[in-house]
Motif scaffolding. Structure first.
Motif, PDB file in Angstrom:
ATOM      1  N   LEU A 191       0.863  -1.183   0.000  1.00 56.61           N
ATOM      2  CA  LEU A 191       0.000   0.000   0.000  1.00 56.61           C
ATOM      3  C   LEU A 191       0.894   1.226   0.000  1.00 56.61           C
ATOM      4  CD1 LEU A 191      -2.571  -0.950   2.837  1.00 56.61           C
ATOM      5  CD2 LEU A 191      -2.606  -1.574   0.400  1.00 56.61           C
ATOM      6  N   VAL A 192       0.553   2.217  -0.779  1.00 54.11           N
ATOM      7  CA  VAL A 192       1.243   3.517  -0.676  1.00 54.11           C
ATOM      8  C   VAL A 192       0.203   4.630  -0.618  1.00 54.11           C
ATOM      9  CG1 VAL A 192       3.396   2.761  -1.804  1.00 54.11           C
ATOM     10  CG2 VAL A 192       1.607   3.804  -3.181  1.00 54.11           C
ATOM     11  N   GLY A 193       0.492   5.607   0.225  1.00 53.22           N
ATOM     12  CA  GLY A 193      -0.385   6.760   0.314  1.00 53.22           C
ATOM     13  C   GLY A 193      -1.725   6.492   0.965  1.00 53.22           C
ATOM     14  N   HIS A 194      -1.789   5.473   1.842  1.00 51.35           N
ATOM     15  CA  HIS A 194      -3.031   5.287   2.599  1.00 51.35           C
ATOM     16  C   HIS A 194      -3.340   6.597   3.336  1.00 51.35           C
ATOM     17  CE1 HIS A 194      -5.899   3.949   5.589  1.00 51.35           C
ATOM     18  NE2 HIS A 194      -6.165   2.951   4.774  1.00 51.35           N
ATOM     19  N   SER A 195      -4.610   6.897   3.482  1.00 43.83           N
ATOM     20  CA  SER A 195      -4.969   8.194   4.090  1.00 43.83           C
ATOM     21  C   SER A 195      -4.420   8.328   5.504  1.00 43.83           C
ATOM     22  CB  SER A 195      -6.484   8.372   4.093  1.00 43.83           C
ATOM     23  OG  SER A 195      -7.086   7.378   4.885  1.00 43.83           O
ATOM     24  N   GLU A 196      -4.205   7.194   6.191  1.00 42.32           N
ATOM     25  CA  GLU A 196      -3.614   7.291   7.533  1.00 42.32           C
ATOM     26  C   GLU A 196      -2.129   7.658   7.450  1.00 42.32           C
ATOM     27  OE1 GLU A 196      -5.136   3.488   8.824  1.00 42.32           O
ATOM     28  OE2 GLU A 196      -7.150   4.338   8.659  1.00 42.32           O
ATOM     29  N   ARG A 197      -1.465   7.319   6.373  1.00 41.78           N
ATOM     30  CA  ARG A 197      -0.074   7.758   6.145  1.00 41.78           C
ATOM     31  C   ARG A 197      -0.058   9.226   5.708  1.00 41.78           C
ATOM     32  NH1 ARG A 197       3.408   5.005   8.681  1.00 41.78           N
ATOM     33  NH2 ARG A 197       4.780   6.444   7.594  1.00 41.78           N
ATOM     34  N   ARG A 198      -0.950   9.561   4.805  1.00 43.51           N
ATOM     35  CA  ARG A 198      -0.998  10.959   4.352  1.00 43.51           C
ATOM     36  C   ARG A 198      -1.354  11.865   5.523  1.00 43.51           C
ATOM     37  NH1 ARG A 198      -1.804  11.571  -1.532  1.00 43.51           N
ATOM     38  NH2 ARG A 198      -2.232   9.564  -2.505  1.00 43.51           N
ATOM     39  N   GLY A 199      -2.352  11.440   6.308  1.00 39.60           N
ATOM     40  CA  GLY A 199      -2.881  12.293   7.367  1.00 39.60           C
ATOM     41  C   GLY A 199      -1.995  12.387   8.599  1.00 39.60           C
ATOM     42  N   TYR A 200      -1.483  11.243   9.084  1.00 34.00           N
ATOM     43  CA  TYR A 200      -0.728  11.249  10.341  1.00 34.00           C
ATOM     44  C   TYR A 200       0.767  11.422  10.122  1.00 34.00           C
ATOM     45  CZ  TYR A 200      -5.039   8.976  12.010  1.00 34.00           C
ATOM     46  OH  TYR A 200      -6.351   8.658  12.288  1.00 34.00           O
ATOM     47  N   HIS A 201       1.230  11.203   8.908  1.00 36.28           N
ATOM     48  CA  HIS A 201       2.673  11.249   8.666  1.00 36.28           C
ATOM     49  C   HIS A 201       3.044  12.259   7.583  1.00 36.28           C
ATOM     50  CE1 HIS A 201       3.206   7.745  11.279  1.00 36.28           C
ATOM     51  NE2 HIS A 201       2.068   7.346  10.762  1.00 36.28           N
ATOM     52  N   GLY A 202       2.076  13.073   7.228  1.00 34.61           N
ATOM     53  CA  GLY A 202       2.356  14.177   6.315  1.00 34.61           C
ATOM     54  C   GLY A 202       2.879  13.765   4.949  1.00 34.61           C
ATOM     55  N   GLU A 203       2.477  12.610   4.461  1.00 32.02           N
ATOM     56  CA  GLU A 203       2.983  12.190   3.147  1.00 32.02           C
ATOM     57  C   GLU A 203       2.330  13.015   2.036  1.00 32.02           C
ATOM     58  OE1 GLU A 203       2.861   7.977   2.412  1.00 32.02           O
ATOM     59  OE2 GLU A 203       3.974   7.539   4.242  1.00 32.02           O
ATOM     60  N   ASP A 259       1.677  14.163  -2.048  1.00 35.48           N
ATOM     61  CA  ASP A 259       1.384  13.445  -3.294  1.00 35.48           C
ATOM     62  C   ASP A 259       2.690  13.020  -3.976  1.00 35.48           C
ATOM     63  OD1 ASP A 259      -1.324  14.016  -2.833  1.00 35.48           O
ATOM     64  OD2 ASP A 259      -1.174  15.922  -3.901  1.00 35.48           O
ATOM     65  N   ALA A 260       3.691  13.883  -3.916  1.00 34.23           N
ATOM     66  CA  ALA A 260       4.975  13.570  -4.566  1.00 34.23           C
ATOM     67  C   ALA A 260       5.664  12.408  -3.850  1.00 34.23           C
ATOM     68  CB  ALA A 260       5.873  14.802  -4.560  1.00 34.23           C
ATOM     69  N   THR A 261       5.603  12.403  -2.520  1.00 36.45           N
ATOM     70  CA  THR A 261       6.205  11.304  -1.757  1.00 36.45           C
ATOM     71  C   THR A 261       5.514   9.989  -2.094  1.00 36.45           C
ATOM     72  OG1 THR A 261       6.791  12.782   0.053  1.00 36.45           O
ATOM     73  CG2 THR A 261       6.641  10.440   0.589  1.00 36.45           C
ATOM     74  N   VAL A 262       4.204  10.038  -2.184  1.00 33.19           N
ATOM     75  CA  VAL A 262       3.444   8.824  -2.499  1.00 33.19           C
ATOM     76  C   VAL A 262       3.862   8.286  -3.870  1.00 33.19           C
ATOM     77  CG1 VAL A 262       1.121   7.917  -2.934  1.00 33.19           C
ATOM     78  CG2 VAL A 262       1.514   9.480  -1.003  1.00 33.19           C
ATOM     79  N   ALA A 263       4.020   9.167  -4.839  1.00 31.51           N
ATOM     80  CA  ALA A 263       4.441   8.732  -6.177  1.00 31.51           C
ATOM     81  C   ALA A 263       5.866   8.168  -6.123  1.00 31.51           C
ATOM     82  CB  ALA A 263       4.364   9.897  -7.156  1.00 31.51           C
ATOM     83  N   ALA A 264       6.725   8.775  -5.307  1.00 30.60           N
ATOM     84  CA  ALA A 264       8.107   8.275  -5.188  1.00 30.60           C
ATOM     85  C   ALA A 264       8.105   6.886  -4.551  1.00 30.60           C
ATOM     86  CB  ALA A 264       8.943   9.255  -4.361  1.00 30.60           C
ATOM     87  N   LYS A 265       7.217   6.675  -3.598  1.00 33.07           N
ATOM     88  CA  LYS A 265       7.105   5.348  -2.978  1.00 33.07           C
ATOM     89  C   LYS A 265       6.593   4.328  -3.995  1.00 33.07           C
ATOM     90  CE  LYS A 265       6.699   6.739   1.817  1.00 33.07           C
ATOM     91  NZ  LYS A 265       6.130   6.384   3.118  1.00 33.07           N
ATOM     92  N   ALA A 266       5.640   4.740  -4.814  1.00 37.01           N
ATOM     93  CA  ALA A 266       5.134   3.832  -5.855  1.00 37.01           C
ATOM     94  C   ALA A 266       6.271   3.459  -6.807  1.00 37.01           C
ATOM     95  CB  ALA A 266       3.981   4.492  -6.613  1.00 37.01           C
ATOM     96  N   ALA A 267       7.086   4.432  -7.164  1.00 40.04           N
ATOM     97  CA  ALA A 267       8.207   4.171  -8.080  1.00 40.04           C
ATOM     98  C   ALA A 267       9.214   3.221  -7.440  1.00 40.04           C
ATOM     99  CB  ALA A 267       8.874   5.489  -8.469  1.00 40.04           C
ATOM    100  N   ALA A 268       9.478   3.410  -6.144  1.00 47.16           N
ATOM    101  CA  ALA A 268      10.423   2.534  -5.438  1.00 47.16           C
ATOM    102  C   ALA A 268       9.881   1.103  -5.400  1.00 47.16           C
ATOM    103  CB  ALA A 268      10.663   3.058  -4.019  1.00 47.16           C
ATOM    104  N   ALA A 269       8.594   0.972  -5.171  1.00 45.57           N
ATOM    105  CA  ALA A 269       7.974  -0.356  -5.136  1.00 45.57           C
ATOM    106  C   ALA A 269       8.107  -1.031  -6.500  1.00 45.57           C
ATOM    107  CB  ALA A 269       6.497  -0.231  -4.740  1.00 45.57           C
ATOM    108  N   LEU A 270       7.790  -0.291  -7.560  1.00 47.87           N
ATOM    109  CA  LEU A 270       7.860  -0.848  -8.914  1.00 47.87           C
ATOM    110  C   LEU A 270       9.278  -1.293  -9.251  1.00 47.87           C
ATOM    111  CD1 LEU A 270       5.550   1.728 -10.704  1.00 47.87           C
ATOM    112  CD2 LEU A 270       5.116  -0.734 -10.488  1.00 47.87           C
ATOM    113  N   ALA A 271      10.256  -0.500  -8.816  1.00 46.37           N
ATOM    114  CA  ALA A 271      11.655  -0.830  -9.125  1.00 46.37           C
ATOM    115  C   ALA A 271      12.072  -2.148  -8.474  1.00 46.37           C
ATOM    116  CB  ALA A 271      12.562   0.318  -8.662  1.00 46.37           C
TER     117      ALA A 271
END
Ligand code: PGA
Length: 248
Positions: free
Chosen positions: A96-108, A110-122
């Motif tokens: 999972l990337v960018g779950h609302s609990e990560r966005r909300g409680y950990h300040g993630e 949109d760019a961070t979420v996309a970077a995490k998606a890219a890291a996962a894909l790699a």
């Protein structure tokens, strides 16, 4: 364009729940019950410490597994973070990337979420990119704008990357509240997302709905044209309930 139908996918998000004894029982229930849900891909995203246990108990069962977050960095001095390659080392298929609990409680962002998606894909994982508006944003009529904003940096990763993702629409106001979006409300946002995915040349990407999905409401959600499955929180902690959603 002729598209093959998208296979349904139901993912359980355990969040910060479980212990080894509880997990053993839940996983045994999934292992046994999965036989009867052939038409649907079924997965669980679990807390990091239990990946070893989950792999041991689910290997060969047909149920796949993953993490609930991942570092955007490949490796290095990032205390407390978990790299995509580490998840792959435990045969995770999803994260999972960018779950609302990560966005909300950990300040993630949109760019961070996309970077995490890219890291996962790699690392060969399938990122399940979560998007969704808060109650305040919904009431202000901003739902579409928020979804577009959250999707934009992910779509910017390019068609090849996007084709290897899953998108989960989870209205924040429906998570853990018992308040599900109506099938029509959810479909409206799924159609928006589908439009963006079609325009990006990735019509086969699965779009999951999440937010108080239960056995009793799953079938009506799944009847919608652009709802390809569910991301399930609370109801994923009871094997029979979770499998009933997958069978819906
Ligand atoms: P819920 O959670 O099913 O408990 O509402 C869904 C989620 O947060 O993924």
């Amino acid at each position: 364009m002729v598209n093959t139908p998208r296979k349904r996918l139901v993912i359980g998000n355990w969040k910060m729940h479980g212990d080894t004894a509880f997990n053993s029982e839940l996983l045994a229930g999934l292992r046994t019950g999965i036989q009867s849900v052939a038409q649907c891909d079924v997965a669980v995203c679990v807390p990091f410490p239990y990946l070893y246990q989950v792999r041991s108990l689910l290997e060969g069962s047909g149920v796949t597994w993953g993490g609930q977050d991942v570092s955007e960095h490949e490796k290095g001095a990032y205390t407390g973070e978990v790299a995509a390659a580490m998840l792959a080392d435990f045969n995770c298929r999803w994260v999972l990337v960018g779950h609302s609990e990560r966005r909300g409680y950990h300040g993630e962002s949109d760019a961070t979420v996309a970077a995490k998606a890219a890291a996962a894909l790699a690392a060969g994982l399938t990122p399940v990119v979560c998007v969704g508006e808060t109650l305040q944003e919904q009431e202000a009529g901003q739902t579409h704008a928020i979804i577009e904003r959250q999707l934009a940096p992910v779509l910017a990763l390019g068609a090849d990357a996007v084709s290897r993702t899953v998108i989960a629409y989870e209205p924040v106001w429906a998570i853990g509240t018992g308040r599900t979006a109506t099938p029509e409300q959810a479909q409206e946002v799924h159609a928006l997302i589908r439009g963006r995915l079609d325009a990006a040349g990735t019509p086969q990407v699965r779009i999951l709905y999440g937010g108080s999905v239960k056995a009793s409401n799953a079938a009506s959600l799944f009847a919608m044209a652009d709802i390809d499955g569910a991301l399930v929180g609370g109801a994923a902690l009871v094997a029979s309930e979770f499998l009933s959603i997958a069978a819906a």
